[in-house]
Scaffold this active site. Structure first.
Site, PDB file in Angstrom:
ATOM      1  CD  GLU A 110       5.209  11.799  18.256  1.00 41.80           C
ATOM      2  OE1 GLU A 110       5.540  12.850  18.839  1.00 41.80           O
ATOM      3  OE2 GLU A 110       5.483  10.673  18.662  1.00 41.80           O
ATOM      4  CG  ASP A 111       0.049  11.342  18.820  1.00 41.76           C
ATOM      5  OD1 ASP A 111       0.825  10.559  18.218  1.00 41.76           O
ATOM      6  OD2 ASP A 111       0.151  11.605  20.024  1.00 41.76           O
TER       7      ASP A 111
END
Ligand code: MN
Length: 497
Positions: A92-93
């Protein structure tokens, strides 16, 4: 490459920091044969992937990954889960992709990570709708409960660093935790997680009540603790003299949030001195028989209060909790609650569903993915959450689906959950969302990739329908692959016209 030098010692610096060696040492303490190479690899991979990123409070982002993993090591989870926890934010990051993860760590860990990310992508838009969504997802994901455990641990760390965020965001996250995550932890029987989530959220959601309760507790606790110490010594001494075996005796203090909840009971009139389990003594004994022996002995030692004996061994709580509770007039006539349980019950009370993980035939040996009986029983009970969500009368209605057999849950790009039968296709999805979307559908994206309209969907897929405004109606050929009655009907109707 590894620029974040571990400059913190345990207990100092960010909450639950562990160096890779500390983490491995901890895992080996409960599982000497654990495959710690995968943990080391995940640790270094995540550290590198999050390099340069910071948390809102200024800490390196990687501290969050470590804390999430460490909390799971605290409840003695397996190395696959801990590795996935270390990696839980990399897709996600950071630039890291699912395929990359799969290549490095295998499908199992990659899937855990991707499913945790999907759980995070659900948006909170009003409690009712959100609850409905989150419940469905949690149930769908219950096929691999480890996803939920990572998510809970992730949330605990986020809550413990909440002070760095804007007040509105603090409130939203804390409220969501209290209303959604704490009941889930409770449902899973992880008493430790539930208490921690509630207490961390309490101060943000009800600040005044929190401070009042905290003051009250601080005023009464020291005295209660001293007394507890005395009672504990007496028990050890007397049991020893009578030759009754005990594993351990320890005190537990009531969590603030549950204290506040209890104080609201009308019969207590908000009076903390009427609460007898502000502190309680836990006696852990070798087996069930010893529980009842201990109970008899305690009652001989100190007189029990009438109607205060609760036998949760014979009649466990809905989440599986087992113990005997009794309240007695202890030394100097002071009232005290005593909880008696055996070792296995204790593990279950603290770690809940996670404790089942120790029976690791489920993870290692049993490739057929058939959960052990206990797990299965628990999963079935998951559909009976009525107690925690009594305000929602329709809940059981909406849950009339056979969750573990034929149902899948897919997401709209906005994070809403759509339930469909197994092997349903994007066309079924389109009609389920809206008739018009079905009729105008020309293509689909599944997980951001163009996919044929007859693709069988899987739980957790994100589905986006491509529409053509000028399209006159559905393609009759779709009848050969759609799975839902409603899609069939719409297509037939259009065909007749
Ligand atoms: Mn996270």
């Amino acid at each position: 490459m590894l620029s974040i030098k571990p400059k913190w010692k345990r207990g100092k610096g960010p909450p639950r920091w562990r160096t890779v060696d500390e983490l491995i040492e901890q895992i080996q303490s409960y599982d000497p044969e654990a495959d710690t190479d995968i943990v080391k690899l995940a640790y270094e991979f995540a550290e590198h992937a999050h390099e340069g990123q910071k948390r809102a409070n200024g800490d390196p982002y990687f501290t969050h990954a470590v804390a999430t993993a460490a909390r799971l090591a605290d409840i003695k989870l397996d190395t696959t889960t801990i590795a996935a926890a270390l990696l839980h934010d990399v897709v996600e990051d950071t630039n890291c992709t699912y395929d990359e993860l799969k290549k490095e760590f295998g499908k199992e860990i990659a899937n855990l990570v991707i499913n945790v990310s999907k759980l995070s992508s659900i948006k909170y838009r009003g409690l009712e709708r959100y609850l409905e969504n989150i419940r469905k997802v949690f149930i769908a994901m219950a096929q691999d409960i480890r996803v939920v455990l990572i998510k809970l641990s992730d949330r605990i760390h986020n809550l413990s660093t909440l002070s760095a965020l804007r007040p509105e965001k603090q409130m939203r996250i804390a409220k969501e935790s209290l209303e959604v995550y704490a009941p889930i932890a409770n449902r899973l029987g992880i008493g430790e997680f539930k208490g921690e989530i509630e207490d961390l959220s309490f101060r943000y959601v009800y600040p005044d009540e929190f401070h009042k309760t905290q003051l009250m507790f601080q005023e009464h606790y020291p005295h209660a603790e001293k007394f507890l110490d005395k009672a504990s010594k007496t028990i050890k001494h007397e049991f020893n003299k009578a030759n009754i075996p005990i594993e351990s005796v320890h005190g537990r203090k009531k969590h603030l949030y549950s204290l506040w909840k209890k104080l609201q009971r009308p019969e207590l009139e908000g009076d903390i001195t009427k609460i007898h389990d502000l502190v309680a003594l836990r006696i852990i004994v070798p087996d069930i028989t010893a529980c009842y022996t201990a109970l008899g002995f305690i009652h001989k030692l100190w007189k029990p209060l009438k109607g205060r004996i609760k036998d949760y061994i014979a009649q466990p709580k809905p989440n599986g909790y087992q113990s005997i509770h009794t309240t007695v007039f202890g030394p100097h006539g002071r009232i005290i609650e005593i909880q008696i349980r055996d070792k296995e019950m204790h593990e279950l009370a603290e770690y809940g569903v996670a404790a089942h993980w120790h029976y690791s035939e489920f993870i290692k040996g049993n490739k057929s993915k058939t959960p052990p009986q206990k797990m299965y029983k628990w999963m079935k009970e998951l559909t009976n959450w009525k107690k925690e969500f009594e305000h929602d009368k329709n809940y059981l209605e909406t849950l009339k689906i056979d969750v573990f057999k034929n149902q899948i849950f897919v997401f709209t790009p906005d994070g809403d959950v759509v339930e469909l039968p197994e092997d349903a296709t994007p066309v079924d999805f389109a009609y389920r969302v809206h008739t018009d979307i079905g009729n105008k559908c020309t293509g689909a994206k599944v997980n951001d990739k163009i996919a044929p309209l007859d693709t069988p969907l899987k739980s957790g897929d994100v589905v986006e329908i491509i529409k053509d405004k000028n399209r006159k109606g559905p393609n009759p050929d779709w009848l050969s692959f759609v799975k839902t009655n409603s899609a069939q009907e719409h297509i037939r109707k259009a065909k007749k016209k």
